[in-house]
Design a protein around this motif. Structure first.
Motif, PDB file in Angstrom:
ATOM      1  N   ALA A  10       0.957  -0.951   0.534  1.00 39.36           N
ATOM      2  CA  ALA A  10      -0.196  -0.480  -0.190  1.00 39.36           C
ATOM      3  C   ALA A  10       0.741   0.962  -0.057  1.00 39.36           C
ATOM      4  CB  ALA A  10      -0.974   0.082   1.296  1.00 39.36           C
ATOM      5  N   VAL A  11       0.023   1.968  -0.008  1.00 40.97           N
ATOM      6  CA  VAL A  11       0.647   3.644   0.286  1.00 40.97           C
ATOM      7  C   VAL A  11       0.727   3.769   1.374  1.00 40.97           C
ATOM      8  CG1 VAL A  11       1.013   5.898  -0.337  1.00 40.97           C
ATOM      9  CG2 VAL A  11       0.399   4.705  -2.447  1.00 40.97           C
ATOM     10  N   TYR A  12       1.347   4.281   2.584  1.00 43.05           N
ATOM     11  CA  TYR A  12       1.168   4.519   3.941  1.00 43.05           C
ATOM     12  C   TYR A  12       2.130   5.649   3.391  1.00 43.05           C
ATOM     13  CZ  TYR A  12       1.117  -0.613   4.593  1.00 43.05           C
ATOM     14  OH  TYR A  12       1.154  -1.674   4.281  1.00 43.05           O
ATOM     15  N   TYR A  13       0.966   6.491   4.450  1.00 40.60           N
ATOM     16  CA  TYR A  13       0.763   7.961   5.522  1.00 40.60           C
ATOM     17  C   TYR A  13       1.018   8.220   6.148  1.00 40.60           C
ATOM     18  CZ  TYR A  13      -1.569   8.268   0.267  1.00 40.60           C
ATOM     19  OH  TYR A  13      -1.827   7.949  -0.464  1.00 40.60           O
ATOM     20  N   CYS A  14       1.657   8.994   6.895  1.00 39.28           N
ATOM     21  CA  CYS A  14       1.314   9.687   8.132  1.00 39.28           C
ATOM     22  C   CYS A  14       0.315  11.202   8.357  1.00 39.28           C
ATOM     23  CB  CYS A  14       2.763   9.607   9.467  1.00 39.28           C
ATOM     24  SG  CYS A  14       3.790  10.862   8.490  1.00 39.28           S
ATOM     25  N   ALA A  15       0.038  11.073   9.599  1.00 38.98           N
ATOM     26  CA  ALA A  15      -1.310  12.620   9.491  1.00 38.98           C
ATOM     27  C   ALA A  15      -1.631  12.841  10.543  1.00 38.98           C
ATOM     28  CB  ALA A  15      -2.438  11.618   8.939  1.00 38.98           C
ATOM     29  N   ARG A  16      -2.219  14.124  10.876  1.00 40.57           N
ATOM     30  CA  ARG A  16      -2.108  14.281  12.600  1.00 40.57           C
ATOM     31  C   ARG A  16      -3.749  14.776  12.323  1.00 40.57           C
ATOM     32  NH1 ARG A  16      -0.600  20.962  13.907  1.00 40.57           N
ATOM     33  NH2 ARG A  16      -2.874  21.269  12.583  1.00 40.57           N
ATOM     34  N   GLY A  17      -4.526  14.555  13.237  1.00 34.06           N
ATOM     35  CA  GLY A  17      -5.354  15.066  13.318  1.00 34.06           C
ATOM     36  C   GLY A  17      -6.136  15.016  14.681  1.00 34.06           C
ATOM     37  N   ARG A  18      -7.626  15.630  14.055  1.00 31.78           N
ATOM     38  CA  ARG A  18      -8.045  16.234  15.651  1.00 31.78           C
ATOM     39  C   ARG A  18      -8.020  14.746  16.846  1.00 31.78           C
ATOM     40  NH1 ARG A  18      -8.319  17.614  19.969  1.00 31.78           N
ATOM     41  NH2 ARG A  18      -9.631  19.676  20.888  1.00 31.78           N
ATOM     42  N   TYR A  19      -8.913  13.705  16.353  1.00 32.40           N
ATOM     43  CA  TYR A  19      -8.585  12.711  16.658  1.00 32.40           C
ATOM     44  C   TYR A  19      -8.541  11.458  16.413  1.00 32.40           C
ATOM     45  CZ  TYR A  19     -12.062  15.343  19.432  1.00 32.40           C
ATOM     46  OH  TYR A  19     -12.817  16.828  19.614  1.00 32.40           O
ATOM     47  N   PRO A  20      -8.403   9.949  16.810  1.00 23.33           N
ATOM     48  CA  PRO A  20      -8.188   9.149  16.084  1.00 23.33           C
ATOM     49  C   PRO A  20      -8.976   8.888  14.854  1.00 23.33           C
ATOM     50  CG  PRO A  20      -7.576   8.413  18.371  1.00 23.33           C
ATOM     51  CD  PRO A  20      -8.626  10.019  17.849  1.00 23.33           C
ATOM     52  N   GLY A  21      -7.713   8.350  13.355  1.00 28.32           N
ATOM     53  CA  GLY A  21      -9.324   8.104  12.875  1.00 28.32           C
ATOM     54  C   GLY A  21      -8.965   8.752  11.355  1.00 28.32           C
ATOM     55  N   ILE A  22      -9.438   8.407  10.408  1.00 31.35           N
ATOM     56  CA  ILE A  22      -9.459   8.749   9.012  1.00 31.35           C
ATOM     57  C   ILE A  22     -10.275  10.750   8.902  1.00 31.35           C
ATOM     58  CG2 ILE A  22     -10.123   8.886   6.009  1.00 31.35           C
ATOM     59  CD1 ILE A  22      -9.508   5.564   6.748  1.00 31.35           C
ATOM     60  N   THR A  23     -11.390  10.723   9.638  1.00 31.32           N
ATOM     61  CA  THR A  23     -12.288  11.155   9.519  1.00 31.32           C
ATOM     62  C   THR A  23     -12.426  12.929   9.922  1.00 31.32           C
ATOM     63  OG1 THR A  23     -13.335  11.167  11.488  1.00 31.32           O
ATOM     64  CG2 THR A  23     -14.600  10.186   9.721  1.00 31.32           C
ATOM     65  N   LEU A  83      -9.106  14.543  10.105  1.00 29.09           N
ATOM     66  CA  LEU A  83      -7.077  13.582   9.636  1.00 29.09           C
ATOM     67  C   LEU A  83      -7.135  16.048   9.060  1.00 29.09           C
ATOM     68  CD1 LEU A  83      -5.866  11.274   7.763  1.00 29.09           C
ATOM     69  CD2 LEU A  83      -5.716  11.517   9.942  1.00 29.09           C
ATOM     70  N   GLN A  84      -6.227  16.852   9.808  1.00 26.86           N
ATOM     71  CA  GLN A  84      -6.381  17.855   8.939  1.00 26.86           C
ATOM     72  C   GLN A  84      -4.736  17.750   7.557  1.00 26.86           C
ATOM     73  OE1 GLN A  84      -5.331  19.418  12.789  1.00 26.86           O
ATOM     74  NE2 GLN A  84      -6.716  19.943  13.522  1.00 26.86           N
ATOM     75  N   VAL A  85      -3.755  17.158   7.978  1.00 25.87           N
ATOM     76  CA  VAL A  85      -2.288  17.008   7.447  1.00 25.87           C
ATOM     77  C   VAL A  85      -1.732  15.783   7.446  1.00 25.87           C
ATOM     78  CG1 VAL A  85      -1.455  18.165   9.293  1.00 25.87           C
ATOM     79  CG2 VAL A  85      -0.430  18.751   6.730  1.00 25.87           C
ATOM     80  N   ARG A  86      -1.399  15.480   6.131  1.00 27.60           N
ATOM     81  CA  ARG A  86      -0.774  13.959   6.127  1.00 27.60           C
ATOM     82  C   ARG A  86       0.444  14.580   5.404  1.00 27.60           C
ATOM     83  NH1 ARG A  86      -4.902  10.481   2.362  1.00 27.60           N
ATOM     84  NH2 ARG A  86      -4.177  11.760   0.336  1.00 27.60           N
ATOM     85  N   GLY A  87       1.111  13.486   5.527  1.00 24.76           N
ATOM     86  CA  GLY A  87       2.428  13.521   4.836  1.00 24.76           C
ATOM     87  C   GLY A  87       2.149  13.214   2.959  1.00 24.76           C
ATOM     88  N   GLN A  88       2.905  12.297   2.128  1.00 27.36           N
ATOM     89  CA  GLN A  88       2.756  12.669   0.960  1.00 27.36           C
ATOM     90  C   GLN A  88       3.217  11.222   0.932  1.00 27.36           C
ATOM     91  OE1 GLN A  88       6.482  14.369  -0.704  1.00 27.36           O
ATOM     92  NE2 GLN A  88       7.524  12.574  -0.692  1.00 27.36           N
ATOM     93  N   GLY A  89       2.960   9.981   1.543  1.00 31.11           N
ATOM     94  CA  GLY A  89       2.866   9.274   1.137  1.00 31.11           C
ATOM     95  C   GLY A  89       3.799   8.053   1.048  1.00 31.11           C
ATOM     96  N   MET A  90       4.318   6.813   0.965  1.00 32.64           N
ATOM     97  CA  MET A  90       4.934   6.197   0.426  1.00 32.64           C
ATOM     98  C   MET A  90       5.195   4.586   0.190  1.00 32.64           C
ATOM     99  SD  MET A  90       8.506   5.391   2.641  1.00 32.64           S
ATOM    100  CE  MET A  90       9.983   4.533   1.941  1.00 32.64           C
ATOM    101  N   GLN A  91       5.099   4.446  -0.854  1.00 36.45           N
ATOM    102  CA  GLN A  91       5.347   2.973  -1.450  1.00 36.45           C
ATOM    103  C   GLN A  91       5.938   1.586  -0.350  1.00 36.45           C
ATOM    104  OE1 GLN A  91       2.606   1.904  -3.451  1.00 36.45           O
ATOM    105  NE2 GLN A  91       2.902  -0.013  -3.011  1.00 36.45           N
ATOM    106  N   VAL A  92       4.779   1.361   0.118  1.00 41.60           N
ATOM    107  CA  VAL A  92       5.397  -0.161   0.300  1.00 41.60           C
ATOM    108  C   VAL A  92       5.331  -1.245  -0.362  1.00 41.60           C
ATOM    109  CG1 VAL A  92       6.175  -1.215   2.274  1.00 41.60           C
ATOM    110  CG2 VAL A  92       5.739   1.157   2.247  1.00 41.60           C
ATOM    111  N   THR A  93       6.012  -1.866  -0.978  1.00 43.56           N
ATOM    112  CA  THR A  93       5.286  -3.471  -1.311  1.00 43.56           C
ATOM    113  C   THR A  93       5.581  -4.728  -0.728  1.00 43.56           C
ATOM    114  OG1 THR A  93       5.620  -1.982  -3.873  1.00 43.56           O
ATOM    115  CG2 THR A  93       5.963  -4.506  -3.799  1.00 43.56           C
ATOM    116  N   VAL A  94       4.818  -5.660  -0.816  1.00 44.35           N
ATOM    117  CA  VAL A  94       5.499  -6.569   0.487  1.00 44.35           C
ATOM    118  C   VAL A  94       5.843  -7.839  -0.664  1.00 44.35           C
ATOM    119  CG1 VAL A  94       4.533  -8.656   2.055  1.00 44.35           C
ATOM    120  CG2 VAL A  94       4.561  -5.622   2.091  1.00 44.35           C
ATOM    121  N   SER A  95       7.261  -8.367  -0.857  1.00 47.60           N
ATOM    122  CA  SER A  95       7.270  -9.103  -1.994  1.00 47.60           C
ATOM    123  C   SER A  95       8.302 -10.132  -1.951  1.00 47.60           C
ATOM    124  CB  SER A  95       7.480  -8.440  -3.406  1.00 47.60           C
ATOM    125  OG  SER A  95       7.631  -8.791  -4.142  1.00 47.60           O
ATOM    126  N   SER A  96       8.718 -11.304  -2.520  1.00 49.76           N
ATOM    127  CA  SER A  96      10.331 -11.342  -1.820  1.00 49.76           C
ATOM    128  C   SER A  96      10.822 -11.881  -2.892  1.00 49.76           C
ATOM    129  CB  SER A  96       9.721 -13.203  -1.635  1.00 49.76           C
ATOM    130  OG  SER A  96       8.799 -13.973  -2.993  1.00 49.76           O
TER     131      SER A  96
END
Length: 120
Positions: A92-105, A107-120
């Motif tokens: 997935a693309v993983y994001y970190c973000a600041r929010g008023r409360y836990p969860g998605i709804t 969220l105020q600001v987030r990073g640009q995201g980082m692609q992480v691939t799980v593969s052998s």
């Protein structure tokens, strides 16, 4: 202006632990917000993983709680995600973000995201 930046390996092998770090500038991670990790698998909706409060307490998504740990380093103004026993479904693309409360709804600001691939 608050900015968040994700960092870590972009490729993880199955059964290993995925570890990402979020570096925050423009605000302290000890302030009265929740610092979240979220992800978006390809073709799917955003999924909330968990969060750490300014006071240090943590809360996790029930579906991922058994494999998830969120920690922080206040001296570096960073917080980190550790997701164990990964499978290709954790790709997935993983994001970190600041929010008023836990969860998605609230969220105020987030990073640009980082692609992480799980593969052998």
């Amino acid at each position: 202006q608050v900015q968040l930046q994700e960092s870590g390996p972009g490729l993880v092998k199955p059964s290993q632990t995925l570890s990402l770090t979020c570096t925050v500038s423009g605000d302290s991670i000890t302030t009265n917000y929740w610092w979240n990790w979220i992800r978006q698998p390809p073709g799917k909706r955003l999924e909330w993983i968990g969060a750490i409060a300014g006071g240090g307490s943590t809360v996790y998504s029930p579906s991922l709680e058994s494999r998830t740990s969120i920690s922080r380093d206040t001296s570096k103004n960073q917080f980190s995600l550790h997701l164990s026993s990964v499978t290709p479904e954790d790709t997935a693309v993983y994001y970190c973000a600041r929010g008023r409360y836990p969860g998605i709804t609230t969220l105020q600001v987030r990073g640009q995201g980082m692609q992480v691939t799980v593969s052998s």
